[in-house]
Design a protein around this motif. Sequence first.
Motif, PDB file in Angstrom:
ATOM      1  N   MET A  58      41.151  44.403  42.442  1.00  0.00           N
ATOM      2  CA  MET A  58      41.729  43.734  41.396  1.00  0.00           C
ATOM      3  C   MET A  58      41.448  44.013  40.196  1.00  0.00           C
ATOM      4  SD  MET A  58      42.364  39.177  41.176  1.00  0.00           S
ATOM      5  CE  MET A  58      43.610  39.900  41.646  1.00  0.00           C
ATOM      6  N   MET A  59      40.678  44.927  40.061  1.00  0.00           N
ATOM      7  CA  MET A  59      39.662  45.063  38.111  1.00  0.00           C
ATOM      8  C   MET A  59      40.141  46.605  38.420  1.00  0.00           C
ATOM      9  SD  MET A  59      37.777  43.313  37.507  1.00  0.00           S
ATOM     10  CE  MET A  59      36.788  43.932  35.728  1.00  0.00           C
ATOM     11  N   ILE A  70      44.033  40.743  31.473  1.00  0.00           N
ATOM     12  CA  ILE A  70      42.924  40.221  32.436  1.00  0.00           C
ATOM     13  C   ILE A  70      43.317  38.727  32.406  1.00  0.00           C
ATOM     14  CG2 ILE A  70      40.975  40.236  30.411  1.00  0.00           C
ATOM     15  CD1 ILE A  70      40.231  41.209  34.279  1.00  0.00           C
ATOM     16  N   ASP A  71      43.908  38.506  31.393  1.00  0.00           N
ATOM     17  CA  ASP A  71      44.479  36.592  30.887  1.00  0.00           C
ATOM     18  C   ASP A  71      45.243  36.514  31.484  1.00  0.00           C
ATOM     19  OD1 ASP A  71      42.296  36.205  29.049  1.00  0.00           O
ATOM     20  OD2 ASP A  71      43.332  36.999  27.270  1.00  0.00           O
ATOM     21  N   ASP A  75      45.003  33.690  34.828  1.00  0.00           N
ATOM     22  CA  ASP A  75      45.225  32.712  34.344  1.00  0.00           C
ATOM     23  C   ASP A  75      46.395  32.411  35.859  1.00  0.00           C
ATOM     24  OD1 ASP A  75      44.861  32.358  31.114  1.00  0.00           O
ATOM     25  OD2 ASP A  75      46.632  33.099  30.848  1.00  0.00           O
ATOM     26  N   CYS A  76      46.391  33.824  36.473  1.00  0.00           N
ATOM     27  CA  CYS A  76      47.672  33.153  38.359  1.00  0.00           C
ATOM     28  C   CYS A  76      46.415  33.204  38.828  1.00  0.00           C
ATOM     29  CB  CYS A  76      47.554  34.903  38.693  1.00  0.00           C
ATOM     30  SG  CYS A  76      48.943  35.361  40.339  1.00  0.00           S
ATOM     31  N   LEU A  77      45.263  33.204  38.480  1.00  0.00           N
ATOM     32  CA  LEU A  77      43.978  33.100  39.332  1.00  0.00           C
ATOM     33  C   LEU A  77      44.064  31.696  39.165  1.00  0.00           C
ATOM     34  CD1 LEU A  77      42.288  36.024  39.589  1.00  0.00           C
ATOM     35  CD2 LEU A  77      43.163  35.161  41.610  1.00  0.00           C
ATOM     36  N   HIS A 119      34.394  36.474  39.451  1.00  0.00           N
ATOM     37  CA  HIS A 119      34.132  38.000  39.405  1.00  0.00           C
ATOM     38  C   HIS A 119      34.851  38.613  38.780  1.00  0.00           C
ATOM     39  CE1 HIS A 119      31.040  38.300  42.667  1.00  0.00           C
ATOM     40  NE2 HIS A 119      31.615  36.910  43.123  1.00  0.00           N
ATOM     41  N   VAL A 120      36.478  38.011  38.333  1.00  0.00           N
ATOM     42  CA  VAL A 120      37.164  39.160  37.413  1.00  0.00           C
ATOM     43  C   VAL A 120      36.211  38.845  35.719  1.00  0.00           C
ATOM     44  CG1 VAL A 120      39.543  39.784  37.093  1.00  0.00           C
ATOM     45  CG2 VAL A 120      38.473  39.718  39.366  1.00  0.00           C
ATOM     46  N   HIS A 121      36.228  37.081  35.436  1.00  0.00           N
ATOM     47  CA  HIS A 121      36.541  36.704  34.074  1.00  0.00           C
ATOM     48  C   HIS A 121      34.984  36.870  33.535  1.00  0.00           C
ATOM     49  CE1 HIS A 121      36.618  33.945  30.350  1.00  0.00           C
ATOM     50  NE2 HIS A 121      38.130  33.921  30.924  1.00  0.00           N
TER      51      HIS A 121
END
Length: 179
Positions: A58-59, A70-71, A75-77, A119-121
């Motif tokens: 994903m990153m 990334i937003d 937002d999807c998550l 982990h992503v944000h």
Amino acid sequence: MANPSIQNDFSFYRRVLQRRRIGSVDMEEVEVNSEMANKMSLFYANATPMLKKLTDVMMKFVTETRSLSIDNTTDCLSTMSSVCKVMLERPEYKNRFMNEDTAFFCLRVMVGVIILYDHVHPVGAFAKSSKIDVKGCIKVIKEQPAPSVECLLNALRYTTKHLNDEATPKHLRAMLQAN
């Protein structure tokens, strides 16, 4: 996380494979060759190998796709976690499940999305600025039958990146630490 001995099993397999090679046994009949066993061993070296792979992919996708920020991804998550939470907390939706396993599937998806978001944000899922209602999600998890959800609570406790940050509200930490 559920099967920590798998790394030891692969190490044992690789040693046996090496002995067979030294003994000049025909390696054509080996189902998993040495190279594949090494790759599998590296994959399972992480406590949560699938989460690690998902996060990395994903990153990489977000950094390589300039049109997607990334937003948009977070937002999807957060939307996915909200949908799962609402489906589980409202009886009019939960009663529509034909199979009992569907509710547990929704719980697993919700927890997985929270961990992935964390982990992503950059500031994680537990920060006040997070778009995920972590408090509501934890309440929904704790309302389920205890034996089936302990592993999900453990996943939130031990695989999230930002749970122990100073920015994480104390009440969220306390909710996850309480049994």
